[in-house]
Design an enzyme around this catalytic site. Sequence first.
Site, PDB file in Angstrom:
ATOM      1  CG  ASP A 317      66.729  60.487  26.993  1.00 17.12           C
ATOM      2  OD1 ASP A 317      67.686  61.235  27.257  1.00 17.12           O
ATOM      3  OD2 ASP A 317      66.864  59.262  26.802  1.00 17.12           O
ATOM      4  CG  ASP A 367      74.182  66.782  28.245  1.00 17.06           C
ATOM      5  OD1 ASP A 367      75.394  66.918  28.044  1.00 17.06           O
ATOM      6  OD2 ASP A 367      73.716  66.376  29.325  1.00 17.06           O
ATOM      7  CB  CYS A 420      80.307  63.792  30.520  1.00 14.45           C
ATOM      8  SG  CYS A 420      79.480  62.261  30.105  1.00 14.45           S
TER       9      CYS A 420
HETATM   10  C1  LIG Z   1      74.664  62.588  28.546  1.00  7.72           C
HETATM   11  S1  LIG Z   1      73.138  61.826  28.723  1.00  7.72           S
HETATM   12  C2  LIG Z   1      72.082  63.164  29.144  1.00  7.72           C
HETATM   13  C3  LIG Z   1      72.205  63.673  30.563  1.00  7.72           C
HETATM   14  C4  LIG Z   1      71.206  64.734  30.894  1.00  7.72           C
HETATM   15  N1  LIG Z   1      71.169  65.795  29.904  1.00  7.72           N
HETATM   16  C5  LIG Z   1      71.444  65.325  32.262  1.00  7.72           C
HETATM   17  O1  LIG Z   1      71.910  66.470  32.357  1.00  7.72           O
HETATM   18  O2  LIG Z   1      71.179  64.652  33.252  1.00  7.72           O
HETATM   19  C6  LIG Z   1      72.666  61.498  27.057  1.00  7.72           C
HETATM   20  C7  LIG Z   1      71.237  61.073  26.870  1.00  7.72           C
HETATM   21  O3  LIG Z   1      71.020  60.880  25.472  1.00  7.72           O
HETATM   22  C8  LIG Z   1      70.032  59.900  25.324  1.00  7.72           C
HETATM   23  N2  LIG Z   1      70.064  59.371  23.939  1.00  7.72           N
HETATM   24  C9  LIG Z   1      70.865  58.404  23.455  1.00  7.72           C
HETATM   25  N3  LIG Z   1      70.610  58.195  22.153  1.00  7.72           N
HETATM   26  C10 LIG Z   1      69.627  59.046  21.809  1.00  7.72           C
HETATM   27  C11 LIG Z   1      68.915  59.299  20.606  1.00  7.72           C
HETATM   28  N4  LIG Z   1      69.179  58.617  19.499  1.00  7.72           N
HETATM   29  N5  LIG Z   1      67.961  60.233  20.611  1.00  7.72           N
HETATM   30  C12 LIG Z   1      67.671  60.910  21.743  1.00  7.72           C
HETATM   31  N6  LIG Z   1      68.314  60.723  22.932  1.00  7.72           N
HETATM   32  C13 LIG Z   1      69.274  59.807  22.955  1.00  7.72           C
HETATM   33  C14 LIG Z   1      70.358  58.870  26.397  1.00  7.72           C
HETATM   34  O4  LIG Z   1      69.223  58.121  26.727  1.00  7.72           O
HETATM   35  C15 LIG Z   1      70.859  59.761  27.550  1.00  7.72           C
HETATM   36  O5  LIG Z   1      69.861  59.990  28.491  1.00  7.72           O
END
Ligand SMILES: C[S@@+](CC[C@H](N)C(=O)[O-])C[C@H]1O[C@@H](n2cnc3c(N)ncnc32)[C@H](O)[C@@H]1O
Length: 467
Positions: A317, A367, A420
Site C-alpha cells: 500500500d 483493489d 467499491c
Molecule cells: C479500496 S482501498 C483498499 C482496501 C483493502 N484492499 C481492504 O480490503 O481493506 C484502496 C487502497 O489503495 C491505496 N492506494 C492509493 N493510491 C495508491 C497507489 N498509488 N499505490 C498503491 N496503493 C495506493 C490506498 O492507500 C488504499 O488503502
Amino acid sequence: MSEKQNINTKNYEGRWLHLNKLWRAAISQETLPQMDRWLAQEFAKNSKYGSRDRRWYSECLFAGIRYGYFALFCEDFFNLKYKINSENKKEIHFQNFIQYFKNKYLSVEDILQAFRKMNEERFFIWIRLRYLASNAKLQENISIETNENEFLNEKKVFLEIEKQLNHNNILISQMIMQSVPLWFIDQIEKRFSLSNWNKDQQDSFFSLLESRPPMWLRLNDEKFKTNVLNELIKEGFQVEVHNSFTLKVIEGKGGIFALNSFRAGLFEIQDLASQQIGEHIEAKFGQFVWDTCAGGGGKTQQIASFLKNKGVIYASDIREYKLEEVKKRARKSGFFNIRCLPWNGEGLPQFQKEVENKNGFDWVLVDAPCSSSGTWRRNPDSKYRITKENISSLMDLQLNILQTASEAVRSGGHLVYSTCSWLYEENENIIECFIKNNPDFTIINHKMLGSPMENADTMFVAVIQKK
Ligand SMILES: C[S@@+](CC[C@H](N)C(=O)[O-])C[C@H]1O[C@@H](n2cnc3c(N)ncnc32)[C@H](O)[C@@H]1O
C-alpha cells in the site's frame, strides 16, 4: 446547556438545540467533513456524552447528511411557494423547478454553502419529515416525531413534493427522494442498463440508501463457526448464518471488538460485497498472491484464510502505516506467510527472489482507490464530493496501478480488479482500456456485487487472465 442530556422529554428541546449546534459546527469546517470521522473526534473531545447520546446525535447528523440535498430541495420549493409565489401569484411549474434546482447545485461547494445559509432548525424540520417517511428506524427510542400542530406549512409542502414526484419521471423522483445529486443521472442510467437491473433491483438500489448495511462477519475458518456464534449469542447479538464463512449481525449492542473470539482472530468484520470480491481470488495451496492496494488488509486476511499458511501473500500500500495494521492482524490470526512491502504504484517493488523463481504471481489483486460511490449507505457525505474532475484523475490512477501491477502476473496467472464503486468510468471502462492496451490478457468475467442484489455495499470485480 449541559452537554450531557438525559433521555427524557424534559430536555427534549435542549437536545435539539445541541443537535443544531453540532450540525453548524460540522458544516463550518473548511470542507464538508466525513461525518463518521468528524463525529468520532467530536465525541472524543467531550467525554460527557453518554452512549445513548452518541447514538442519537450521530443518527440525526447522519440523517442530515443522508437527506441534506433533499432538504435543500424542500426548502427552495417552500421558499418559492410561500414567498415568491405569494408576491407574484404565479403557479410554480414543478418540472421547471426541478430543472432550476438541478442547475443551482452543481458541486459539493454549492451544497455546503447552501447548508451554511440555511437555518439549522429549518434544516432539521425537513430531515425529520423525510426520515419519518423512510423505512429506517432510529436505533435509539428518542422521538423525532413532530407534534400534530407543528410545521403545518412544511408538512403541506412535503406532501405536495411527494405527490408531484409520484407523477414525475421515476428516476429523477427517486434521486430527489433519496437525496442523490441530479448530476449523477447519466451515470445511474448507464449502470441500470449495463447491469440489466430489473425494476425491483433499481428500486432497491435507491431504497437501500435509506439505511446502513448490516454488519457482516467473515470467519477465518469455518471450524470457528460454533465458537463464534455461541459467544455472539451469549453477548446478546442476534445473528444469521449466511453461508459457511459468513454471518450477518441482525442486532447487537456494539462492543464486538471486545469479544474473545474477535481478539483471538477467529473472525473479521468485512462487508458481504468485499468478501465476495475476495472469493474471486481462487488461490490454491502453495500459490503466490500479491494484494497491491491492501489498505489495512481486509482482503489480505481473507486470502490468507484460504491459503492456510500454504503459499505466500505480499501486501502493499502507498500508506506504510496501514501495513503495520496488516502485520498486526496477521499475527493475531496466526498467518505467517504475509510479507508487507510499501508501494506507490510506480514500477514494481523489490520482491524477494522467490517471486522471480515462480516467474511472477499466480494472482494479483488491484483493489483500487476509487470514488467509493458504492459505500454511500455508510458514508453518505461522499455522494456530494464526487465530481467529474476527481473521477477523471481517479481513472488515471486506477489504470496506472492496474498496468504496473499486471507486469507481476505470471503467464497463465490472474489479475483481479475491484472497486467499491458502481460508476462505469471506474469499472468496465478501466478494464476495457486495460485490455485494449494489453492484448495478452483476457477478461474471464466481471460483475457488480452487493446492493441491490444483497443488503451490502455496492462493489465491482473483474477477473482477467494472462495468456
Ligand atoms: C479500496 S482501498 C483498499 C482496501 C483493502 N484492499 C481492504 O480490503 O481493506 C484502496 C487502497 O489503495 C491505496 N492506494 C492509493 N493510491 C495508491 C497507489 N498509488 N499505490 C498503491 N496503493 C495506493 C490506498 O492507500 C488504499 O488503502
